[in-house]
Write an enzyme that holds these catalytic residues in place. Structure first.
Site, PDB file in Angstrom:
ATOM      1  N   ASP A  54       0.850  -1.222   0.196  1.00  0.00           N
ATOM      2  CA  ASP A  54       0.053   0.140  -0.180  1.00  0.00           C
ATOM      3  C   ASP A  54       0.997   0.994  -0.002  1.00  0.00           C
ATOM      4  O   ASP A  54       0.543   2.718   0.202  1.00  0.00           O
ATOM      5  CB  ASP A  54      -0.745   0.323   0.961  1.00  0.00           C
ATOM      6  N   HIS A  56      -4.056  -2.597  -6.689  1.00  0.00           N
ATOM      7  CA  HIS A  56      -3.256  -0.815  -6.513  1.00  0.00           C
ATOM      8  C   HIS A  56      -5.147   0.024  -6.379  1.00  0.00           C
ATOM      9  O   HIS A  56      -5.610  -0.109  -7.759  1.00  0.00           O
ATOM     10  CB  HIS A  56      -2.820  -0.420  -7.357  1.00  0.00           C
TER      11      HIS A  56
HETATM   12  P1  GDP Z   1      -0.452  -0.001  -3.517  1.00  0.00           P
HETATM   13  O1  GDP Z   1      -0.545  -1.122  -3.598  1.00  0.00           O
HETATM   14  O2  GDP Z   1       1.259  -0.043  -3.117  1.00  0.00           O
HETATM   15  O3  GDP Z   1      -0.819   0.238  -5.071  1.00  0.00           O
HETATM   16  O4  GDP Z   1      -1.447   1.427  -2.840  1.00  0.00           O
HETATM   17  P2  GDP Z   1      -2.468   1.661  -2.548  1.00  0.00           P
HETATM   18  O5  GDP Z   1      -2.907   1.931  -3.941  1.00  0.00           O
HETATM   19  O6  GDP Z   1      -3.119   0.461  -1.848  1.00  0.00           O
HETATM   20  O7  GDP Z   1      -2.974   2.749  -1.254  1.00  0.00           O
HETATM   21  C1  GDP Z   1      -1.682   3.836  -2.011  1.00  0.00           C
HETATM   22  C2  GDP Z   1      -3.146   4.738  -1.958  1.00  0.00           C
HETATM   23  O8  GDP Z   1      -2.410   5.913  -1.751  1.00  0.00           O
HETATM   24  C3  GDP Z   1      -4.079   5.444  -2.365  1.00  0.00           C
HETATM   25  O9  GDP Z   1      -5.318   6.186  -1.842  1.00  0.00           O
HETATM   26  C4  GDP Z   1      -3.834   6.221  -3.327  1.00  0.00           C
HETATM   27  O10 GDP Z   1      -4.672   6.716  -3.893  1.00  0.00           O
HETATM   28  C5  GDP Z   1      -2.227   6.905  -2.330  1.00  0.00           C
HETATM   29  N1  GDP Z   1      -2.064   8.202  -2.747  1.00  0.00           N
HETATM   30  C6  GDP Z   1      -1.109   7.400  -3.291  1.00  0.00           C
HETATM   31  N2  GDP Z   1      -0.042   8.907  -3.671  1.00  0.00           N
HETATM   32  C7  GDP Z   1      -0.277   9.247  -3.178  1.00  0.00           C
HETATM   33  C8  GDP Z   1       0.176  10.973  -2.532  1.00  0.00           C
HETATM   34  O11 GDP Z   1       0.857  11.336  -2.916  1.00  0.00           O
HETATM   35  N3  GDP Z   1      -0.965  11.671  -1.560  1.00  0.00           N
HETATM   36  C9  GDP Z   1      -1.804  11.027  -1.493  1.00  0.00           C
HETATM   37  N4  GDP Z   1      -2.236  11.618  -0.675  1.00  0.00           N
HETATM   38  N5  GDP Z   1      -2.464   9.762  -1.537  1.00  0.00           N
HETATM   39  C10 GDP Z   1      -1.907   9.141  -2.307  1.00  0.00           C
END
Ligand code: GDP
Length: 427
Positions: free
Chosen positions: A12, A40
């Site tokens: 995440d 994701h």
């Molecule tokens: P992954 O499994 O590594 O792709 O991670 P996830 O998508 O499950 O979790 C990352 C969360 O952080 C998601 O809700 C994204 O939309 C959010 N996100 C990613 N980059 C940023 C950022 O730079 N700022 C903020 N506020 N949210 C972000």
């Protein structure tokens, strides 16, 4: 040229966003491990999507997406995901499903749930997607490959053999109903027709693509702490979460991997069991506030909706995560989330039995580790959406500089919001 995007921590980290961004300039995007047990989150012009099985390149018409042999393929979930994209107006993706990938079966999902039930209070916090039984069966050599679907006699033989073992287990260990191999066989034949147009020889395709100099992006799921060899055993997942496994699970030749982008959040988050050691955890009111403000909609699992545990950035775990991933650079996400804090703590050491270390210990010692914090000043401003690194407040840049030094890996990308272009590049 092969690039991998992988997690430095517990998953995440925001890999989906970075992959979605870098996919723009890639020819091929590959999933090489894991299954539908993690998601994701991708936010783009079509909407907000949680992808569990499909590679992140599915939103681009110029990209070929590959589901590699290392993936646990749940055909039902795959077809649901495909449908949700098409319903949102996304054009049909170019997709190759490796004929060597193995099938995640309904009995894997059942076994996962039965085992968590049996463990009761000691459960792993599994998403009950069948991942652990699936990979156990692969190594016990009772898995079924996609190619088996096209040889009915072979399919029947392999299926009967696996079901015989499952029924002994289900009846005697879990006291649950038997499963019917014939019914399952008929179901598989139906699902075969759905995936048939996408099934292909991903091994030759990818090796040829490397020879042709194509730009290939490997997209990792979860993070280094969840690797079954080098992670926090046994609170891991059941497939390798390290970039190196891309050479097997995609597959690409080891010598072709030139860039390993390790994604890490500007704070820590961890989904899973409460019993997992999470040294820099932030509890109580302060933790609730960070959880509420985190990510794009708070820190809640993309697959399960479960609240994620949150904590301060942990340089001990992240330095180790970057090392075992072989990171060439780091993408630091969610820096914008920390803008509300007067002061920010960073876990820069673990105290174990009276001694402080900066090296990530084995799981048996990790349980006894206490965090050693360094306190840095906050920047107390909203930086969301800033795209010029130099325009960030001095304290935000100082925070990034500090982390970079501690984790001993260059931070080249700093993300300032969940949307695709809310990103800064650091020299
Ligand atoms: P992954 O499994 O590594 O792709 O991670 P996830 O998508 O499950 O979790 C990352 C969360 O952080 C998601 O809700 C994204 O939309 C959010 N996100 C990613 N980059 C940023 C950022 O730079 N700022 C903020 N506020 N949210 C972000």
């Amino acid at each position: 040229m092969v690039k991998a995007i992988v997690g430095a921590n517990w998953g995440d980290e925001g890999k989906g966003k970075i992959t979605d961004l870098l996919a723009e300039t890639s020819d091929i995007v590959v999933r090489f491990q894991g299954g539908a047990n993690a998601g994701h989150t991708i936010i783009n012009d079509y909407g907000r999507f949680a992808l569990h099985t499909l590679p992140s390149g599915v939103f681009y018409s110029h990209i070929t997406n590959v589901i590699g042999n290392g993936v646990a393929l749940d055909i039902r979930k795959l077809t649901d995901e495909l449908t949700s994209l098409l319903d949102a107006g996304v054009p049909a993706p170019n997709l190759i499903i490796s004929e060597r990938a193995q099938l995640l079966m309904p009995y894997h999902v059942l076994q996962d749930a039965y085992e968590e039930e049996r463990l009761g209070g000691h459960a792993f916090g599994s998403t009950k997607s069948g991942i652990a039984p699936f990979y156990s069966d692969k190594y016990a050599k009772i898995g079924i490959q996609v190619c088996d679907l096209f040889d009915e006699a072979r399919l029947k033989e392999h299926l009967n053999h696996a079901v015989e073992i499952k029924n002994i287990l289900f009846e005697n260990m879990y006291h649950k109903p038997r499963i019917d191999a014939d019914e399952l066989f008929q179901d598989l034949l139906k699902m075969r027709e759905i995936i048939k147009p996408y099934v292909g020889d991903a091994v030759t395709f990818l090796h040829q693509a490397v020879k042709d100099g194509k730009s290939i992006l490997l997209e990792g799921q979860l993070g280094a702490m969840k690797d079954p060899d080098l992670g926090i055993v046994p609170m891991t997942t059941s497939s390798h979460t390290l970039a190196g496994f891309g050479c097997v699970g995609a597959p690409v030749p080891p010598t072709a991997m030139e860039d390993v982008i390790c994604v890490s959040k500007a704070y820590s988050s961890c989904v899973g069991s409460k019993t997992e050691p999470f040294v820099s955890e932030l509890l109580g009111e302060a933790g609730d506030e960070l959880r509420r403000r985190g990510g794009d909609k708070g820190e809640f699992g993309a697959t399960t909706g479960r609240p994620r545990r949150v904590g301060w950035f942990d340089t001990v775990a992240t330095k180790y995560g970057c090392m075992v991933q072989g990171a060439t650079q780091v993408a630091l996400t969610c820096l914008d989330v920390l803008g509300y804090l007067d002061e920010i703590q960073v876990c820069t050491g673990y105290e174990i039995d009276g001694k402080v270390t900066k090296d990530f210990p084995v799981p048996a010692l990790l349980e006894r580790a206490k965090p050693v914090f360094t306190t840095l000043p906050g920047w107390k401003s909203d930086i969301r959406g800033i795209t010029d690194y130099d325009a960030l407040p001095a304290n935000a840049k100082a925070y990034v500089d500090f982390i970079e030094k501690e984790i001993e890996t260059p931070i080249r990308i700093v993300s300032t919001g969940p949307k695709r272009h809310e990103i800064t590049l650091r020299g």
